[in-house]
Design an enzyme around this catalytic site. Structure first.
Site, PDB file in Angstrom:
ATOM      1  N   GLU A 111     -76.629  17.255  46.968  1.00 57.21           N
ATOM      2  CA  GLU A 111     -77.355  18.121  47.366  1.00 57.21           C
ATOM      3  C   GLU A 111     -78.946  17.764  47.757  1.00 57.21           C
ATOM      4  O   GLU A 111     -79.637  18.658  47.941  1.00 57.21           O
ATOM      5  CB  GLU A 111     -77.464  19.314  46.305  1.00 57.21           C
ATOM      6  CG  GLU A 111     -76.312  19.732  45.908  1.00 57.21           C
ATOM      7  CD  GLU A 111     -76.428  21.192  45.101  1.00 57.21           C
ATOM      8  OE1 GLU A 111     -75.908  22.285  45.638  1.00 57.21           O
ATOM      9  OE2 GLU A 111     -76.676  21.221  43.929  1.00 57.21           O
ATOM     10  N   HIS A 130     -84.907  21.329  42.271  1.00 57.46           N
ATOM     11  CA  HIS A 130     -83.667  22.194  42.483  1.00 57.46           C
ATOM     12  C   HIS A 130     -82.799  22.241  40.976  1.00 57.46           C
ATOM     13  O   HIS A 130     -82.823  21.057  40.346  1.00 57.46           O
ATOM     14  CB  HIS A 130     -82.463  21.614  43.424  1.00 57.46           C
ATOM     15  CG  HIS A 130     -81.239  22.078  43.156  1.00 57.46           C
ATOM     16  ND1 HIS A 130     -80.925  23.368  43.239  1.00 57.46           N
ATOM     17  CD2 HIS A 130     -79.972  21.559  42.717  1.00 57.46           C
ATOM     18  CE1 HIS A 130     -79.597  23.653  42.946  1.00 57.46           C
ATOM     19  NE2 HIS A 130     -78.903  22.850  42.724  1.00 57.46           N
ATOM     20  N   HIS A 132     -80.550  24.522  37.576  1.00 57.51           N
ATOM     21  CA  HIS A 132     -79.520  25.444  37.284  1.00 57.51           C
ATOM     22  C   HIS A 132     -79.831  26.274  36.232  1.00 57.51           C
ATOM     23  O   HIS A 132     -79.162  26.364  35.158  1.00 57.51           O
ATOM     24  CB  HIS A 132     -78.229  24.877  37.017  1.00 57.51           C
ATOM     25  CG  HIS A 132     -77.420  23.746  38.209  1.00 57.51           C
ATOM     26  ND1 HIS A 132     -76.918  22.782  37.863  1.00 57.51           N
ATOM     27  CD2 HIS A 132     -77.890  23.678  39.563  1.00 57.51           C
ATOM     28  CE1 HIS A 132     -76.646  21.994  39.059  1.00 57.51           C
ATOM     29  NE2 HIS A 132     -77.194  22.577  40.109  1.00 57.51           N
TER      30      HIS A 132
HETATM   31 ZN   LIG Z   1     -77.053  22.482  42.125  1.00 61.01          ZN
END
Ligand SMILES: [Zn+2]
Length: 270
Positions: A111, A130, A132
């Site tokens: 990603e 980035h 989660h």
């Molecule tokens: Zn991710």
């Protein structure tokens, strides 16, 4: 796992070298390096990885990058490894197409396009996270907007948009921002703001520097947790209004060095 160079080699076989040139729109050569970055910046990038893990914002997944100070067309990020394990030797350089300058067989984050495409359209952004981050996930899958609940998360005042990957990638992606087009769509959703949620996935957070991006990632997680608690008590929630939030953001912004020093010392002591 295929590395970028391995994939390029395979594509060169399938398309011929001209096909690769057309497909990438750039030279088939690996991009040139902007040169070595200040070891202090590398140390901060290593610290940022470990702090985000220490604070529960990332786990075995997630990544953080910083724009190369010598060339705005380059950024620095770890090879594909759990953030808590990152050392200076793992840091790689990428161009804004998210092609590694010197992959040397190392695997790279699927990603990584999140980072390259945001740096491309946000010249003000110097660091990208980035994650989660668990408490933000419910706000990406319901109609409840994430809003600043207290002064530490006042930076959320511009609003937190939600990236709907179905709009950019069709009805059945694997949820990952695994190509430039999805990265561009995510960057468009982020707009000029500090944070965007990614429906059913996580969040992207940007900052003027690494400490700010780490600070914002942590307090976005805390705000989401507190906001869910406040909403569960019932009745209307009294959020910061925009004027309060702007003033609080300005005041708190001057103090980020304090938690950063603490977090960094703990993170690098191990
Ligand atoms: Zn991710």
């Amino acid at each position: 796992m295929l590395t970028t160079n391995r994939r390029q080699f395979l594509r060169a076989g399938a398309l011929g070298i001209t096909g690769v040139l057309v497909a990438r729109g750039v030279s088939a050569q690996a991009p040139a390096s902007a040169g070595p970055a200040d070891p202090k910046l590398i140390e901060d990038l290593v610290a940022a990885n470990r702090i985000l893990a220490d604070q529960g914002v990332v786990d075995g997944y997630g990544h953080v990058s910083v724009r190369h100070p010598a060339d705005p067309q380059r950024y620095l990020m770890s090879r594909s490894i759990a953030p808590e394990l990152v050392t200076a030797a793992d840091i790689m350089e990428f161009d804004l197409d998210s092609v590694a300058v010197d992959a040397r067989g190392r695997s790279v984050y699927l990603e990584r396009f999140i980072h390259g495409e945001i740096y491309r359209v946000r010249p003000d952004v110097v660091a990208v996270v980035h994650n989660h981050s668990p408490s933000v996930i419910p706000f990406g899958v319901t109609t409840a907007p994430l809003k600043p609940l207290y002064h530490m998360s006042a930076f959320l005042w511009p609003g937190v948009p939600v990236f709907e990957i179905r709009n950019a990638g069709g009805p059945a992606t694997d949820m990952l921002v695994r190509n430039p087009a999805l990265g561009q769509a995510l960057a468009k959703t982020l707009g000029a703001g500090p944070v965007a949620l990614m429906r059913g996935h996580g969040a992207v957070v940007v900052g003027d520097n690494l400490p700010e991006a780490v600070f914002r990632s942590f307090y976005t997680e805390v705000n989401a947790r507190l906001q869910a608690q406040a909403m569960s008590l019932g009745g209307p929630v009294n959020y910061l209004d925009t004027e309060e939030a702007k003033k609080a953001q300005a005041s708190v912004a001057g103090t980020i060095a304090r938690p950063w020093e603490l977090w960094k010392r703990k993170a690098l002591a191990r």
